[in-house]
Write a protein that holds these residues in place. Structure first.
Motif, mmCIF file in Angstrom:
data_model
loop_
_atom_site.group_PDB
_atom_site.id
_atom_site.type_symbol
_atom_site.label_atom_id
_atom_site.label_comp_id
_atom_site.label_asym_id
_atom_site.label_seq_id
_atom_site.Cartn_x
_atom_site.Cartn_y
_atom_site.Cartn_z
ATOM 1 N N LEU A 1 14.630 -30.317 59.307
ATOM 2 C CA LEU A 1 13.188 -30.084 59.271
ATOM 3 C C LEU A 1 12.716 -29.407 60.549
ATOM 4 C CD1 LEU A 1 10.525 -30.419 57.755
ATOM 5 C CD2 LEU A 1 10.283 -32.661 58.848
ATOM 6 N N GLU A 2 13.231 -29.839 61.705
ATOM 7 C CA GLU A 2 12.849 -29.212 62.975
ATOM 8 C C GLU A 2 13.248 -27.740 62.985
ATOM 9 O OE1 GLU A 2 14.601 -31.571 66.073
ATOM 10 O OE2 GLU A 2 13.281 -33.269 65.670
ATOM 11 N N LEU A 3 14.445 -27.453 62.495
ATOM 12 C CA LEU A 3 14.899 -26.063 62.425
ATOM 13 C C LEU A 3 14.026 -25.276 61.457
ATOM 14 C CD1 LEU A 3 16.943 -23.843 63.107
ATOM 15 C CD2 LEU A 3 18.347 -24.705 61.234
ATOM 16 N N ASP B 1 12.284 -19.657 64.828
ATOM 17 C CA ASP B 1 13.375 -18.890 64.228
ATOM 18 C C ASP B 1 13.266 -18.888 62.716
ATOM 19 O OD1 ASP B 1 14.426 -18.301 66.711
ATOM 20 O OD2 ASP B 1 15.748 -20.040 66.714
ATOM 21 N N HIS B 2 12.955 -20.055 62.167
ATOM 22 C CA HIS B 2 12.811 -20.110 60.709
ATOM 23 C C HIS B 2 11.590 -19.316 60.272
ATOM 24 C CE1 HIS B 2 13.260 -21.512 56.644
ATOM 25 N NE2 HIS B 2 11.984 -21.813 56.631
ATOM 26 N N LEU B 3 10.554 -19.359 61.076
ATOM 27 C CA LEU B 3 9.353 -18.607 60.757
ATOM 28 C C LEU B 3 9.660 -17.111 60.696
ATOM 29 C CD1 LEU B 3 6.345 -18.713 60.232
ATOM 30 C CD2 LEU B 3 5.989 -18.648 62.693
ATOM 31 N N LEU B 4 10.440 -16.620 61.657
ATOM 32 C CA LEU B 4 10.832 -15.211 61.631
ATOM 33 C C LEU B 4 11.662 -14.912 60.387
ATOM 34 C CD1 LEU B 4 11.671 -14.634 65.384
ATOM 35 C CD2 LEU B 4 9.686 -13.810 64.125
ATOM 36 N N TYR B 5 12.511 -15.858 59.989
ATOM 37 C CA TYR B 5 13.298 -15.703 58.767
ATOM 38 C C TYR B 5 12.369 -15.629 57.560
ATOM 39 C CZ TYR B 5 16.271 -17.024 54.848
ATOM 40 O OH TYR B 5 16.894 -17.074 53.636
ATOM 41 N N GLU B 6 11.338 -16.483 57.524
ATOM 42 C CA GLU B 6 10.365 -16.461 56.429
ATOM 43 C C GLU B 6 9.692 -15.091 56.357
ATOM 44 O OE1 GLU B 6 9.204 -18.735 54.093
ATOM 45 O OE2 GLU B 6 10.836 -20.083 54.628
ATOM 46 N N LYS C 1 -1.156 -19.003 62.334
ATOM 47 C CA LYS C 1 -1.432 -18.762 63.755
ATOM 48 C C LYS C 1 -0.150 -18.453 64.509
ATOM 49 C CE LYS C 1 -5.593 -21.569 64.018
ATOM 50 N NZ LYS C 1 -6.216 -22.774 64.536
ATOM 51 N N VAL C 2 0.931 -19.156 64.164
ATOM 52 C CA VAL C 2 2.208 -18.914 64.840
ATOM 53 C C VAL C 2 2.727 -17.529 64.478
ATOM 54 C CG1 VAL C 2 4.577 -19.722 65.131
ATOM 55 C CG2 VAL C 2 2.727 -21.373 64.875
ATOM 56 N N ILE C 3 2.620 -17.154 63.204
ATOM 57 C CA ILE C 3 3.061 -15.820 62.772
ATOM 58 C C ILE C 3 2.283 -14.758 63.543
ATOM 59 C CG2 ILE C 3 3.049 -14.176 60.853
ATOM 60 C CD1 ILE C 3 3.489 -16.584 58.985
ATOM 61 N N LYS C 4 0.962 -14.934 63.613
ATOM 62 C CA LYS C 4 0.128 -13.962 64.327
ATOM 63 C C LYS C 4 0.531 -13.876 65.790
ATOM 64 C CE LYS C 4 -4.650 -12.765 65.271
ATOM 65 N NZ LYS C 4 -6.054 -13.143 65.164
ATOM 66 N N LYS C 5 0.785 -15.038 66.415
ATOM 67 C CA LYS C 5 1.168 -15.050 67.828
ATOM 68 C C LYS C 5 2.499 -14.335 68.037
ATOM 69 C CE LYS C 5 1.918 -18.052 71.766
ATOM 70 N NZ LYS C 5 2.005 -19.394 72.287
ATOM 71 N N VAL C 6 3.483 -14.609 67.170
ATOM 72 C CA VAL C 6 4.795 -13.958 67.286
ATOM 73 C C VAL C 6 4.643 -12.454 67.144
ATOM 74 C CG1 VAL C 6 7.036 -13.669 66.146
ATOM 75 C CG2 VAL C 6 6.131 -15.962 66.533
ATOM 76 N N LEU C 7 3.866 -12.017 66.156
ATOM 77 C CA LEU C 7 3.663 -10.582 65.960
ATOM 78 C C LEU C 7 2.930 -9.949 67.139
ATOM 79 C CD1 LEU C 7 2.754 -10.536 62.161
ATOM 80 C CD2 LEU C 7 4.926 -9.889 63.219
#
Length: 111
Positions: free
Chosen positions: A31-33, A38-43, A64-70
């Motif tokens: 679940l943590e992974l 990293d999993h978000l980038l995979y998604e 919000k995390v996706i937006k921050k990564v981008l």
């Protein structure tokens, strides 16, 4: 998809209408992974489109995390572009200096 156990149940509470529910059982480390960047980038990578990301429960929770990564990636790309432009200018100046030295060497060798 990581190994999860999903159980569909009907919640019966006296005086209320029966409600369908889902119980999810996850291994803690998986679940943590799964919830990590990293999993978000995979998604993001495996998504058919932005709209499919926006419509999914997991991605909606991580918008919000996706937006921050981008945004971080965009910032890094802009910084790299600036550095590359500066490096190109330095290389052009060095090329000019080399050409000057070649001309001087050629003139010297012809004397």
């Amino acid at each position: 998809t990581p190994p999860d156990m999903l159980m569909n149940i009907t919640l019966n509470v006296e005086g209320c209408m029966p409600m369908p529910a889902e119980i999810q059982v996850h291994h803690e480390e998986i679940l943590e992974l799964k919830e990590s960047r990293d999993h978000l980038l995979y998604e993001i990578y495996r998504a058919d489109s932005i709209s499919s990301l926006q419509g999914s429960g997991q991605a909606s929770n991580n918008t919000k995390v996706i937006k921050k990564v981008l945004e971080e990636n965009d910032h890094l790309l802009k910084e790299n572009a600036k550095v590359m432009e500066e490096n190109a200018k330095v290389l052009e100046e060095k090329d000019r200096e080399i050409e000057k030295l070649k001309r001087k060497l050629l003139a010297f060798s012809q004397e």
